[in-house]
Design a protein around this motif. Sequence first.
Motif, PDB file in Angstrom:
ATOM      1  N   ALA A   1       0.859  -1.178   0.000  1.00  0.00           N
ATOM      2  CA  ALA A   1       0.000   0.000   0.000  1.00  0.00           C
ATOM      3  C   ALA A   1       0.901   1.236   0.000  1.00  0.00           C
ATOM      4  O   ALA A   1       1.371   1.665   1.051  1.00  0.00           O
ATOM      5  N   ALA A   2       1.137   1.759  -1.190  1.00  0.00           N
ATOM      6  CA  ALA A   2       2.017   2.921  -1.330  1.00  0.00           C
ATOM      7  C   ALA A   2       1.235   4.182  -1.652  1.00  0.00           C
ATOM      8  O   ALA A   2       1.572   5.270  -1.192  1.00  0.00           O
ATOM      9  N   ALA A   3       0.189   4.056  -2.480  1.00  0.00           N
ATOM     10  CA  ALA A   3      -0.693   5.182  -2.763  1.00  0.00           C
ATOM     11  C   ALA A   3      -1.579   5.425  -1.541  1.00  0.00           C
ATOM     12  O   ALA A   3      -1.654   4.585  -0.631  1.00  0.00           O
ATOM     13  N   PRO A   4      -2.287   6.566  -1.476  1.00  0.00           N
ATOM     14  CA  PRO A   4      -3.097   6.869  -0.283  1.00  0.00           C
ATOM     15  C   PRO A   4      -4.116   5.774   0.030  1.00  0.00           C
ATOM     16  O   PRO A   4      -4.808   5.272  -0.850  1.00  0.00           O
ATOM     17  N   LEU A   5      -4.212   5.416   1.304  1.00  0.00           N
ATOM     18  CA  LEU A   5      -5.132   4.367   1.736  1.00  0.00           C
ATOM     19  C   LEU A   5      -6.586   4.776   1.596  1.00  0.00           C
ATOM     20  O   LEU A   5      -7.488   3.923   1.668  1.00  0.00           O
ATOM     21  N   THR A   6      -6.858   6.063   1.401  1.00  0.00           N
ATOM     22  CA  THR A   6      -8.227   6.531   1.229  1.00  0.00           C
ATOM     23  C   THR A   6      -8.761   6.196  -0.145  1.00  0.00           C
ATOM     24  O   THR A   6      -9.944   6.407  -0.423  1.00  0.00           O
TER      25      THR A   6
ATOM     26  N   VAL B   1       1.971  -4.289   3.495  1.00  0.00           N
ATOM     27  CA  VAL B   1       3.158  -3.472   3.764  1.00  0.00           C
ATOM     28  C   VAL B   1       2.826  -2.037   3.361  1.00  0.00           C
ATOM     29  O   VAL B   1       2.325  -1.794   2.259  1.00  0.00           O
ATOM     30  N   LEU B   2       3.087  -1.094   4.246  1.00  0.00           N
ATOM     31  CA  LEU B   2       2.730   0.294   3.978  1.00  0.00           C
ATOM     32  C   LEU B   2       3.960   1.153   3.750  1.00  0.00           C
ATOM     33  O   LEU B   2       4.989   0.985   4.422  1.00  0.00           O
ATOM     34  N   LEU B   3       3.838   2.071   2.800  1.00  0.00           N
ATOM     35  CA  LEU B   3       4.816   3.121   2.565  1.00  0.00           C
ATOM     36  C   LEU B   3       4.129   4.474   2.767  1.00  0.00           C
ATOM     37  O   LEU B   3       2.931   4.605   2.493  1.00  0.00           O
TER      38      LEU B   3
END
Length: 512
Positions: free
Chosen positions: A199-204, A222-224
């Motif tokens: 998840a690299a782009a906005p989570l919204t 995995v978050l960026l």
Amino acid sequence: MHIVDFFDRGRQIAPDGPAFVMDDRSWTYSDAGDLSCRIGHALLANGIATGGKVAVLSPNDPVAMICVVGLWRAGCVWVPLNPGNPAADNVNLIRRFDCEFVFVHSSQQAVIDALVHDTGQTPQLVCIDRDLEDWAAASPSTPPEAPYAPDDIVAIMPTGGTTGPSKGAMITHRSMSVALAHMMIVFTYPSDHRIVNLAAAPLTHTAGFLAIPTLARGGTVVLLPRPAPEAVVDAIERHGVTELFLPPTVVYRLLGLPDLAARDLSSLRYLLYGAAPMSTAKLRRAIEVLGPVLMGGYGQVEAFASISYLRPEEHLVDGRIASDERLGSVGRPSPLIRVRVVDDADRELTPGQTGEICVRGDLVMAGYYRDAEATAAAVVDGWLHTGDVGHLDHEGYLHITDRKKDLIISGGFNVYPAEVEQVLLAHPAVQDCAVVGAPHPDWGEAVTAVVELIPGSTVDADELIAACRAALGPVRTPKQVDFVDTLPRSPAGKVLRREARAPYWAIAGQTI
């Protein structure tokens, strides 16, 4: 299904497995599940009733995702707010959607200050990276019992605002479950395959929703903090990422990395692109460099994120990259909806004929929050009028020509900006572009291109105009090309044609 069931299924599969990873910290399913239960109980204890609107405003952060699961456990309605928005816009959305509670990250101090000092009724606030643990510590870690019906609202999604102020699309358990089912149908894995979502782009936006099917199957998210190309490649190598979503602009920048071909991206199974038209020329290069992992997607918040998909194998024909006609499509409609194309009189058109794309089924929103007039205009006899212009071809692939409101009428001829943008994007010096209609005393509107170049590249306006004339003929060829350092974009990375167009009309003393 209750939307929380998706997370809880993953918790059953891998209770001690990593649900979320960011930097060097990991959250197991059990840890995340227990915290979400405490959050749900704490909301109810603080007077937020079932159906209450709860905003979450944070950069990409696992705790923010856990807060969403927690508010759903309490039967509350999630209002996702993008931290890339101006603070005043987020405050306005909190007010317009009647939010009673806000989970907010300390990086959004301007919003916190504005709410605290506002003379109106202030929603309750909890800072997720400073106060959340203490706030929820005394609450039980068992799931709260909250009433539930499939058609209850689970989210009020702000629309993109590309054609005006954001509206709030009301999403139900049923419609979100259909969207997630569509994702699980197209993102297929063997039963023993380890799923790792980046998840690299906005989570919204799409990145956040693509994470939910991963969690439902016991995978790891995995978050960026942001989709920086170098960080994306590093994360794929380090974590064995199998899937991710990126808007086209980031894909283009990824392709510009000088060492991309030498990096180990062999774990990658799906790279979903969407939210804006993709250059077919750059898509071809992406397939050549990354392999058959590209997947196109089309959706709206009103028809939740999954109207159609162009699967990786559909990018190929007989082992070779498909034609531009196929690559320019957004795939075949998803299985749990109906799609048709209609003319201005709402008559269904035959394959190959261009009109407005309409969608029907449980995927469609329940309506716009407190906006009956806009709802009645958008949903007619159960059919969502998307505002997108396109056609279905004879193989059933859906093609998006443009937004109805972006249509340029020049000298009585219709010009669809996306057709012109495809030609411009094929030039090796062009990073991105927006084709708009500028006011003209004789033609009404003149086709005008606003172009952002790849750093270090050069090209003059005459060369781009000549390329368009050769491919499109004189009517659709830009009469003017203007170069800018950066195009206006939404927080999700979508180029905002409306903002690119506005200065031309302001000079003429007109508004759009």
